[in-house]
Design an enzyme around this catalytic site. Structure first.
Site, PDB file in Angstrom:
ATOM      1  N   ASP A  31       0.733  -1.060   0.493  1.00 12.16           N
ATOM      2  CA  ASP A  31       0.513   0.314   0.340  1.00 12.16           C
ATOM      3  C   ASP A  31       0.894   1.235   0.078  1.00 12.16           C
ATOM      4  O   ASP A  31       2.485   1.820   0.601  1.00 12.16           O
ATOM      5  CB  ASP A  31      -0.966  -0.113   1.702  1.00 12.16           C
ATOM      6  CG  ASP A  31      -2.279   1.665   0.804  1.00 12.16           C
ATOM      7  OD1 ASP A  31      -3.521   0.205   1.328  1.00 12.16           O
ATOM      8  OD2 ASP A  31      -1.523   1.760   1.222  1.00 12.16           O
ATOM      9  N   HIS A 101     -10.382  -5.500  -3.004  1.00  9.40           N
ATOM     10  CA  HIS A 101      -8.893  -5.787  -2.368  1.00  9.40           C
ATOM     11  C   HIS A 101      -8.873  -6.354  -0.974  1.00  9.40           C
ATOM     12  O   HIS A 101      -9.872  -5.245  -0.118  1.00  9.40           O
ATOM     13  CB  HIS A 101      -7.692  -4.831  -2.560  1.00  9.40           C
ATOM     14  CG  HIS A 101      -8.342  -3.222  -2.676  1.00  9.40           C
ATOM     15  ND1 HIS A 101      -9.274  -2.773  -2.844  1.00  9.40           N
ATOM     16  CD2 HIS A 101      -8.410  -2.843  -1.007  1.00  9.40           C
ATOM     17  CE1 HIS A 101      -9.810  -1.550  -2.409  1.00  9.40           C
ATOM     18  NE2 HIS A 101      -9.537  -1.799  -1.601  1.00  9.40           N
ATOM     19  N   HIS A 103      -6.692  -5.970   2.643  1.00  9.76           N
ATOM     20  CA  HIS A 103      -6.088  -5.170   3.252  1.00  9.76           C
ATOM     21  C   HIS A 103      -5.389  -5.775   4.199  1.00  9.76           C
ATOM     22  O   HIS A 103      -6.059  -6.684   5.082  1.00  9.76           O
ATOM     23  CB  HIS A 103      -5.968  -3.728   3.785  1.00  9.76           C
ATOM     24  CG  HIS A 103      -6.794  -3.096   3.102  1.00  9.76           C
ATOM     25  ND1 HIS A 103      -6.209  -2.037   3.367  1.00  9.76           N
ATOM     26  CD2 HIS A 103      -8.241  -2.263   2.691  1.00  9.76           C
ATOM     27  CE1 HIS A 103      -6.681  -0.851   2.527  1.00  9.76           C
ATOM     28  NE2 HIS A 103      -7.691  -1.141   1.466  1.00  9.76           N
TER      29      HIS A 103
HETATM   30  P1  5GP Z   1      -9.879   0.943   0.051  1.00 12.99           P
HETATM   31  O1  5GP Z   1     -10.201   2.529   0.926  1.00 12.99           O
HETATM   32  O2  5GP Z   1     -10.678   1.333  -1.509  1.00 12.99           O
HETATM   33  O3  5GP Z   1     -10.257  -0.136   0.728  1.00 12.99           O
HETATM   34  O4  5GP Z   1      -8.337   1.224  -0.169  1.00 12.99           O
HETATM   35  C1  5GP Z   1      -7.586   2.043  -1.317  1.00 12.99           C
HETATM   36  C2  5GP Z   1      -5.869   1.863  -0.486  1.00 12.99           C
HETATM   37  O5  5GP Z   1      -5.617   1.854  -1.947  1.00 12.99           O
HETATM   38  C3  5GP Z   1      -5.450   2.776   0.748  1.00 12.99           C
HETATM   39  O6  5GP Z   1      -5.062   1.996   1.373  1.00 12.99           O
HETATM   40  C4  5GP Z   1      -4.292   3.160   0.040  1.00 12.99           C
HETATM   41  O7  5GP Z   1      -3.678   3.892   0.171  1.00 12.99           O
HETATM   42  C5  5GP Z   1      -4.133   2.486  -1.117  1.00 12.99           C
HETATM   43  N1  5GP Z   1      -3.642   3.238  -2.932  1.00 12.99           N
HETATM   44  C6  5GP Z   1      -4.657   4.768  -3.429  1.00 12.99           C
HETATM   45  N2  5GP Z   1      -3.868   3.999  -4.702  1.00 12.99           N
HETATM   46  C7  5GP Z   1      -2.773   3.685  -4.450  1.00 12.99           C
HETATM   47  C8  5GP Z   1      -1.514   3.972  -5.671  1.00 12.99           C
HETATM   48  O8  5GP Z   1      -1.598   4.227  -6.933  1.00 12.99           O
HETATM   49  N3  5GP Z   1      -0.255   2.699  -5.514  1.00 12.99           N
HETATM   50  C9  5GP Z   1      -1.118   1.367  -3.944  1.00 12.99           C
HETATM   51  N4  5GP Z   1       0.571   0.685  -3.819  1.00 12.99           N
HETATM   52  N5  5GP Z   1      -1.662   1.864  -3.045  1.00 12.99           N
HETATM   53  C10 5GP Z   1      -3.016   2.604  -3.517  1.00 12.99           C
END
Ligand code: 5GP
Length: 110
Positions: A31, A101, A103
């Site tokens: 992340d 996804h 985490h």
């Molecule tokens: P969500 O909030 O959708 O469950 O989690 C999305 C996750 O993707 C977040 O923890 C955020 O930090 C991560 N993330 C967002 N953009 C990118 C990126 O460009 N590269 C990577 N490696 N992680 C990302």
């Protein structure tokens, strides 16, 4: 033409990221804004919007994601201290990226 989401571009290696594992079904990468000392994302290569889109036909993908969540936790040596597994679903559930996804977060010593 529809633009691919950020995770699709990471999976296709159109943009750079720290990929730890990839096979025909999933990609695992770090992340970019880690909330724990270890914070990786386990993502299906095929676009599945979120947990609501899992059904009898594609449940094998979720199973594969979970099995590899455990494997990568062991590989990263966070399995003994412990870890957290989280799936956000839709905006109200905190999902920012519309591509399923898991985490995996850990590495905290207590
Ligand atoms: P969500 O909030 O959708 O469950 O989690 C999305 C996750 O993707 C977040 O923890 C955020 O930090 C991560 N993330 C967002 N953009 C990118 C990126 O460009 N590269 C990577 N490696 N992680 C990302």
């Amino acid at each position: 033409m529809k633009k691919n989401n950020i995770f699709a571009r990471i999976i296709n290696k159109q943009i750079k990221s720290d990929i730890l594992y990839q096979d025909d079904i999933i990609t695992i990468f770090k992340d970019i804004f880690p909330k724990y000392p270890v914070h990786v994302l386990i993502v299906p290569n095929k676009k599945i919007k979120n947990l609501n889109a899992i059904n009898n036909t594609n449940q094998n993908i979720l199973n594969h994601m979970l099995i590899h969540t455990i494997k990568i936790a062991k590989k990263l040596k966070i399995h003994k201290t412990g870890y957290k597994v989280l799936i956000n679903c839709n905006k109200g559930g905190g999902q920012e990226i519309p591509h399923l996804h898991i985490h995996l977060m850990g590495g905290v010593k207590k």
